[in-house]
Structure formats: structure tokens, C-alpha cells
Design a protein around this motif. Structure first.
Motif, PDB file in Angstrom:
ATOM      1  N   GLY A   1      13.847  92.799  -1.053  1.00  0.00           N
ATOM      2  CA  GLY A   1      12.543  91.727  -1.564  1.00  0.00           C
ATOM      3  C   GLY A   1      11.400  91.469  -0.771  1.00  0.00           C
ATOM      4  O   GLY A   1      10.730  90.673  -1.139  1.00  0.00           O
ATOM      5  N   LYS A   2      11.507  91.686   0.062  1.00  0.00           N
ATOM      6  CA  LYS A   2      10.401  90.945   0.903  1.00  0.00           C
ATOM      7  C   LYS A   2      10.255  92.245   2.548  1.00  0.00           C
ATOM      8  O   LYS A   2      10.999  93.539   2.581  1.00  0.00           O
ATOM      9  CB  LYS A   2      11.230  89.945   2.595  1.00  0.00           C
ATOM     10  N   THR A   3       9.556  91.972   2.842  1.00  0.00           N
ATOM     11  CA  THR A   3       8.332  93.425   3.507  1.00  0.00           C
ATOM     12  C   THR A   3       8.917  92.507   5.528  1.00  0.00           C
ATOM     13  O   THR A   3       8.920  91.820   5.632  1.00  0.00           O
ATOM     14  CB  THR A   3       6.496  93.224   3.801  1.00  0.00           C
ATOM     15  N   VAL A   4       9.165  93.871   6.287  1.00  0.00           N
ATOM     16  CA  VAL A   4      10.493  94.190   6.801  1.00  0.00           C
ATOM     17  C   VAL A   4       8.879  93.271   8.233  1.00  0.00           C
ATOM     18  O   VAL A   4       7.833  94.137   8.207  1.00  0.00           O
ATOM     19  CB  VAL A   4      10.573  95.303   7.795  1.00  0.00           C
ATOM     20  N   PHE A   5       9.114  92.715   8.593  1.00  0.00           N
ATOM     21  CA  PHE A   5       7.983  92.259   9.692  1.00  0.00           C
ATOM     22  C   PHE A   5       7.662  93.051  10.956  1.00  0.00           C
ATOM     23  O   PHE A   5       8.867  93.832  11.440  1.00  0.00           O
ATOM     24  CB  PHE A   5       8.300  90.474  10.254  1.00  0.00           C
ATOM     25  N   GLN A   6       6.484  93.468  10.871  1.00  0.00           N
ATOM     26  CA  GLN A   6       5.503  93.999  12.475  1.00  0.00           C
ATOM     27  C   GLN A   6       6.708  93.646  14.078  1.00  0.00           C
ATOM     28  O   GLN A   6       6.359  92.252  13.720  1.00  0.00           O
ATOM     29  CB  GLN A   6       4.265  94.332  12.264  1.00  0.00           C
ATOM     30  N   SER A   7       7.198  94.325  14.352  1.00  0.00           N
ATOM     31  CA  SER A   7       7.393  94.446  15.705  1.00  0.00           C
ATOM     32  C   SER A   7       6.952  93.759  16.728  1.00  0.00           C
ATOM     33  O   SER A   7       5.835  93.039  16.236  1.00  0.00           O
ATOM     34  CB  SER A   7       8.555  95.336  16.428  1.00  0.00           C
ATOM     35  N   CYS A   8       6.616  95.017  18.037  1.00  0.00           N
ATOM     36  CA  CYS A   8       4.752  94.462  18.320  1.00  0.00           C
ATOM     37  C   CYS A   8       3.657  95.180  18.570  1.00  0.00           C
ATOM     38  O   CYS A   8       3.850  96.076  17.140  1.00  0.00           O
ATOM     39  CB  CYS A   8       5.358  95.388  20.017  1.00  0.00           C
ATOM     40  N   SER A   9       3.003  95.011  18.665  1.00  0.00           N
ATOM     41  CA  SER A   9       1.648  94.958  18.336  1.00  0.00           C
ATOM     42  C   SER A   9       0.322  95.413  19.815  1.00  0.00           C
ATOM     43  O   SER A   9       0.487  94.858  20.199  1.00  0.00           O
ATOM     44  CB  SER A   9       0.880  94.544  17.278  1.00  0.00           C
ATOM     45  N   LYS A  10      -0.423  96.514  18.892  1.00  0.00           N
ATOM     46  CA  LYS A  10      -0.916  96.230  20.534  1.00  0.00           C
ATOM     47  C   LYS A  10      -1.557  95.206  20.660  1.00  0.00           C
ATOM     48  O   LYS A  10      -2.305  94.875  22.276  1.00  0.00           O
ATOM     49  CB  LYS A  10      -2.302  97.852  20.582  1.00  0.00           C
ATOM     50  N   LYS A  11      -2.684  94.007  20.467  1.00  0.00           N
ATOM     51  CA  LYS A  11      -2.622  93.088  21.185  1.00  0.00           C
ATOM     52  C   LYS A  11      -2.007  92.040  19.994  1.00  0.00           C
ATOM     53  O   LYS A  11      -2.077  91.603  18.883  1.00  0.00           O
ATOM     54  CB  LYS A  11      -4.310  93.185  20.441  1.00  0.00           C
ATOM     55  N   ALA A  12      -1.437  90.851  20.756  1.00  0.00           N
ATOM     56  CA  ALA A  12      -1.145  90.176  20.239  1.00  0.00           C
ATOM     57  C   ALA A  12      -1.719  88.803  20.933  1.00  0.00           C
ATOM     58  O   ALA A  12      -1.919  88.567  21.389  1.00  0.00           O
ATOM     59  CB  ALA A  12       0.579  89.249  21.269  1.00  0.00           C
ATOM     60  N   THR A  13      -2.109  88.130  19.745  1.00  0.00           N
ATOM     61  CA  THR A  13      -2.737  86.932  19.436  1.00  0.00           C
ATOM     62  C   THR A  13      -1.840  85.857  19.963  1.00  0.00           C
ATOM     63  O   THR A  13      -0.629  86.018  19.367  1.00  0.00           O
ATOM     64  CB  THR A  13      -3.772  86.122  18.448  1.00  0.00           C
ATOM     65  N   ALA A  14      -2.583  84.209  19.732  1.00  0.00           N
ATOM     66  CA  ALA A  14      -1.658  83.211  20.117  1.00  0.00           C
ATOM     67  C   ALA A  14      -0.929  82.990  18.768  1.00  0.00           C
ATOM     68  O   ALA A  14       0.635  82.507  19.182  1.00  0.00           O
ATOM     69  CB  ALA A  14      -2.541  81.868  20.788  1.00  0.00           C
ATOM     70  N   GLU A  15      -1.501  83.738  18.183  1.00  0.00           N
ATOM     71  CA  GLU A  15      -1.345  83.276  16.452  1.00  0.00           C
ATOM     72  C   GLU A  15       0.760  84.120  16.081  1.00  0.00           C
ATOM     73  O   GLU A  15       1.388  84.086  15.144  1.00  0.00           O
ATOM     74  CB  GLU A  15      -1.971  83.192  14.686  1.00  0.00           C
ATOM     75  N   ASP A  16       0.582  85.087  17.155  1.00  0.00           N
ATOM     76  CA  ASP A  16       1.846  86.364  16.887  1.00  0.00           C
ATOM     77  C   ASP A  16       2.985  85.707  17.228  1.00  0.00           C
ATOM     78  O   ASP A  16       3.840  86.256  17.852  1.00  0.00           O
ATOM     79  CB  ASP A  16       1.354  87.852  16.973  1.00  0.00           C
ATOM     80  N   ALA A  17       2.795  84.550  17.829  1.00  0.00           N
ATOM     81  CA  ALA A  17       3.645  83.843  19.126  1.00  0.00           C
ATOM     82  C   ALA A  17       4.808  83.648  18.586  1.00  0.00           C
ATOM     83  O   ALA A  17       6.222  84.568  18.740  1.00  0.00           O
ATOM     84  CB  ALA A  17       2.965  82.768  19.907  1.00  0.00           C
ATOM     85  N   LYS A  18       4.804  83.822  17.441  1.00  0.00           N
ATOM     86  CA  LYS A  18       6.225  83.431  16.103  1.00  0.00           C
ATOM     87  C   LYS A  18       6.890  84.271  16.223  1.00  0.00           C
ATOM     88  O   LYS A  18       8.072  84.876  15.768  1.00  0.00           O
ATOM     89  CB  LYS A  18       5.261  82.398  15.083  1.00  0.00           C
ATOM     90  N   ARG A  19       6.057  85.222  15.415  1.00  0.00           N
ATOM     91  CA  ARG A  19       6.437  86.531  14.729  1.00  0.00           C
ATOM     92  C   ARG A  19       7.162  87.230  16.426  1.00  0.00           C
ATOM     93  O   ARG A  19       8.620  88.267  15.885  1.00  0.00           O
ATOM     94  CB  ARG A  19       5.336  87.569  14.012  1.00  0.00           C
ATOM     95  N   CYS A  20       6.641  87.354  17.554  1.00  0.00           N
ATOM     96  CA  CYS A  20       7.266  87.654  18.578  1.00  0.00           C
ATOM     97  C   CYS A  20       8.614  87.338  18.508  1.00  0.00           C
ATOM     98  O   CYS A  20       9.766  87.094  19.532  1.00  0.00           O
ATOM     99  CB  CYS A  20       6.537  87.245  19.696  1.00  0.00           C
ATOM    100  N   GLU A  21       8.742  85.521  18.617  1.00  0.00           N
ATOM    101  CA  GLU A  21       9.848  85.145  19.352  1.00  0.00           C
ATOM    102  C   GLU A  21      11.013  85.201  17.912  1.00  0.00           C
ATOM    103  O   GLU A  21      12.263  85.028  18.272  1.00  0.00           O
ATOM    104  CB  GLU A  21       9.852  83.989  18.701  1.00  0.00           C
ATOM    105  N   ARG A  22      10.523  86.355  16.516  1.00  0.00           N
ATOM    106  CA  ARG A  22      12.202  87.115  15.934  1.00  0.00           C
ATOM    107  C   ARG A  22      12.431  87.514  16.621  1.00  0.00           C
ATOM    108  O   ARG A  22      14.123  87.607  15.975  1.00  0.00           O
ATOM    109  CB  ARG A  22      11.154  86.769  14.966  1.00  0.00           C
ATOM    110  N   CYS A  23      12.476  88.414  17.847  1.00  0.00           N
ATOM    111  CA  CYS A  23      12.823  89.271  18.152  1.00  0.00           C
ATOM    112  C   CYS A  23      12.820  88.567  19.855  1.00  0.00           C
ATOM    113  O   CYS A  23      14.263  88.717  20.606  1.00  0.00           O
ATOM    114  CB  CYS A  23      12.750  90.941  18.226  1.00  0.00           C
ATOM    115  N   HIS A  24      12.230  88.360  19.733  1.00  0.00           N
ATOM    116  CA  HIS A  24      12.156  87.795  21.693  1.00  0.00           C
ATOM    117  C   HIS A  24      12.478  86.411  21.174  1.00  0.00           C
ATOM    118  O   HIS A  24      12.200  85.375  21.499  1.00  0.00           O
ATOM    119  CB  HIS A  24      10.990  87.895  22.510  1.00  0.00           C
TER     120      HIS A  24
END
Lengths: 278, 121
Positions: free
Chosen positions: A116-139
Motif C-alpha cells: 500500500g505504499k510507493t517503493v522509494f526511489q533508489s539512486c537518482s542522477k542529481k541528488a540534492t541535500a534534501e535527498d540525503a535522508k532517502r539515500c540513507e535508507r539504503c546507505h
């Protein structure tokens, strides 16, 4: 300095030299023999640390939890269709691969839905500072990162076993408590239904050890044919290859999965399962 | 007369503007592009062939040696096409191709061994 103190000094010097020699000799010796590995805890079993390029990019290595992924998909989907190698580090995944929609990006694309949830995106071509939390979900290696899934909550209703994740995955599927999907849209090739090969028996070399009953049914449903043959099991026909427990423990043949993700070798009677005749 | 000429120029300008707007709008509203490189017709051909060849691994044991040999040949002719793809696709599909070719080759070997055994008997 009197005679006594001279001899005391010389004695101390000898002890110091002896200790230094012991350190020099024993250090490498102990590192060669190794220290007994700690058995992984149920929630750690199957964990893979991926660190091919993370540290170069100033990111923590990726912590991949097998338990949550194997509850959603069969082994074949990830290791045949998506193309993950069977050995940790063997895939050589890059952020660009993920961003293009391959490997982790095949599901972690910010579009696919699960539970029932959208699977979060893994890596993206341009990562901003706001993406840091998303990166940390795997890293997340070495970091305290909250996960969407809690192992204890997840495993609570599932049938238990003694080793590995402490779960009987096969039974969990039989009971319909987990439903690992055998395909991924856009990735899996549409195939005919699998003609399941018969289960067979293997005789162990050690006398009085119960025979092994190999469940072809379970293995083919989860793995297909090409995951095991020929890269893991070089012979297709029974009796073509001979296996030893030493090799299996070293991670060859059955040990490819049964030392890492599937129930571990300590669970002898799950393979050596034929009742001994009195 | 002057009014007519001005009117005509305005209409032509408006029509040209509208045409350009419609053209650009259609382009902008087109199907969403995937993050992966767009597939050319040639790429589509290799993918169809790949799906057809490697979608038969379930049935490998039921194929005759001739059929298996043909499947292996098709795998081998797919390889150079896959090698031309971008790095990610190449890595994924060469790995998948290796697995499916490997399976066909091993089943073929087994069948050949079986045939030899039968001939000896």
C-alpha cells in the motif's frame, strides 16, 4: 647503578624483548587462523553490505536485508531476471545502473507499489541535500536509520525455526503468510509453467548419517533452472557431481545459499531428513 | 486596402503561432520518457529475440539436441547485439544471456552423454 639493579634492568629488558617477539609472532599467526565468527542474529542473517563505490562517493555502504526482500519475491526474480550475482559484491552495481531502472532501481523507482505504499526511489542522477535522508535508507551502514519494516513485528506471525532468520520460510509460504511473487512486470520474461522435476535422494559419505532428500519442487519454484545449473551445480543429472561438507561450508554448491541466506548448515536434519531404518 | 493587408498579416501570424503552440504542446504531452535510454527499433528486435530464446529455459529438459543447439546458436548471435548497449543494459542482459545459454549447453551435454550411453548398450 649497583650490581642488583643492573641484573634487574637486564631481566626487564629480556622480558620486554620476549613480549615483543611474542606479539610479532602471535599477531599474524592469530590473524591467519582467524577468530571464531559470531553467529548472526536472526535479523542479521542474510544481510549483505554493498560497498563497491559508496565510500568513494562519500556515502555509507549499503545495507541490504534479504529477509524483507525474500518475503516479496522469489530468488529467481532478483538473481535471474533482475540480474543480481549470487556472491556479495559480484554484481558491481553503480548508482547510474539504479538510476536507469536496473538492479535496485527495477523496484526502487518511486513508482512501484508494495504494501500500500510507493517503493522509494533508489539512486537518482542529481541528488540534492534534501535527498540525503532517502539515500540513507539504503546507505545506512554504521548509521542509525529507522526502517519501514521491523523484523520482530514482521516475523511474529510466521512459523519459527531454530537457525538463520529463525523462520520456516517454506512453511510460511505454504500457509499463505508470505506470497513471494515469481515475476516482475517489464523485467520477467513470460514463461510456460514450470515442469517440476522429481525430488531425489542423495547418499551421504558418512555412515549412519541420514540420507539427504533434495526438494527439487521447492528449489525449482523459487530458483528456476538457470540459477543453479550450471553455475552452482555443474552436473544436471543426479550423481554427476560429488559434494563434500567441507566445500559446502566454504560456500560452494549448496553452501552458496545455505551459508548465507537459506537455512544454515547447522540445521542438519532439514537436508539429512530421510528417517534412518532400524 | 491597407486595412485588408494588415488583417491578412495578423491572421497569418496568429495561425502560425497557433500551429507552433499545437506542435509544441503535442510534443510536451507525449508519452512519459523512461530514465533509461530510449529504445531504437534495433534494440526492440534484440529484446524480442532475447525474450523468445531465454523464455524457454523452463522447457530445456524437453528439447531435442538439435533444438538445444539452435537455441545456443541464437544466444551466441544475440551477444554482439547486447554488447553494443549502454553499460547498465549490457551488464544486466549479458549476465542473463550467460545463464540461459549455460543452461542450454549443459542440458545438451547431458543429452549427448545419455545418447552415447545408449549407443554403447
Amino acid at each position: 647503578m649497583n650490581k642488583f639493579s643492573m641484573s634487574e634492568f637486564s631481566m626487564n629488558k629480556r622480558i620486554f624483548v620476549a613480549l615483543a617477539v611474542m606479539l610479532v609472532v602471535c599477531g599474524p599467526a592469530s590473524s591467519q587462523t582467524g577468530v571464531k565468527k559470531r553467529r548472526p542474529l536472526p535479523y542479521e542473517y542474510g544481510r549483505v553490505i554493498i560497498r563497491n563505490y559508496s565510500e568513494k562517493a562519500d556515502l555509507a555502504p549499503v545495507v541490504f536485508e534479504h529477509w524483507i526482500h525474500r518475503s516479496k519475491f522469489t530468488c529467481r526474480v532478483c538473481h535471474v531476471d533482475i540480474g543480481f550475482a549470487m556472491k556479495a559484491g559480484g554484481t558491481d552495481i553503480t548508482a547510474a545502473d539504479n538510476a536507469r531502472g536496473y538492479y535496485c532501481g527495477a523496484c526502487h523507482n518511486g513508482k512501484m507499489a508494495a504494501d500500500g505504499k510507493t517503493v522509494f526511489q533508489s539512486c537518482s542522477k542529481k541528488a540534492t541535500a534534501e535527498d540525503a535522508k532517502r539515500c540513507e535508507r539504503c546507505h545506512s551502514y554504521g548509521l542509525k536509520v529507522a526502517s519501514d519494516y521491523d523484523f520482530f513485528q514482521f516475523s511474529e506471525p510466521l512459523p519459527k525455526e531454530r537457525f538463520g532468520n529463525g523462520l520456516d520460510w517454506e512453511k510460511a509460504e505454504e500457509l499463505g503468510l508470505i506470497k513471494p511473487s515469481a515475476s516482475l512486470e517489464g523485467v520477467t520474461i513470460k514463461r510456460n509453467p514450470l515442469v517440476v522435476q522429481k525430488d531425489f535422494m542423495l547418499n551421504p559419505k558418512v555412515a549412519a548419517m541420514p540420507d539427504i532428500i533434495f526438494s527439487h519442487t521447492k528449489h525449482t519454484v523459487w530458483n528456476g533452472c538457470e540459477l543453479c545449473h550450471p553455475e552452482i551445480f555443474v552436473g544436471v543429472k543426479k550423481g554427476t557431481s560429488h559434494y563434500s561438507m567441507v566445500e559446502i561450508t566454504e560456500g560452494k554448491s549448496c553452501g552458496v545459499c545455505h551459508t548465507t541466506v537459506a537455512f544454515p548448515l547447522a540445521d542438519c536434519q532439514r537436508c539429512h531428513s530421510k528417517p534412518v531404518q532400524p | 486596402m491597407l486595412f485588408n493587408a494588415k488583417f491578412k498579416t495578423t491572421i497569418i501570424t496568429v495561425l502560425l503561432f497557433l500551429g507552433l503552440a499545437v506542435f509544441c504542446g503535442v510534443r510536451a504531452m507525449g508519452a512519459p520518457q523512461s530514465s533509461a535510454a530510449p529504445a531504437s527499433p534495433a534494440q526492440e528486435t534484440w529484446r524480442k529475440e532475447f525474450d523468445d530464446v531465454c523464455g524457454k529455459t523452463q522447457d530445456a529438459m524437453s528439447f531435442s539436441p538439435e533444438e538445444l543447439t539452435e537455441l545456443i546458436r541464437r544466444c551466441d548471435s544475440l551477444r554482439p547485439q547486447i554488447e553494443k548497449l549502454d553499460e547498465s543494459r549490457k551488464k544486466v542482459y549479458l549476465g542473463r544471456l550467460r545463464r540461459c545459454r549455460g543452461l542450454y549447453a549443459y542440458v545438451l551435454d547431458e543429452k549427448k552423454v545419455d545418447e552415447k550411453k545408449k549407443e554403447k548398450k
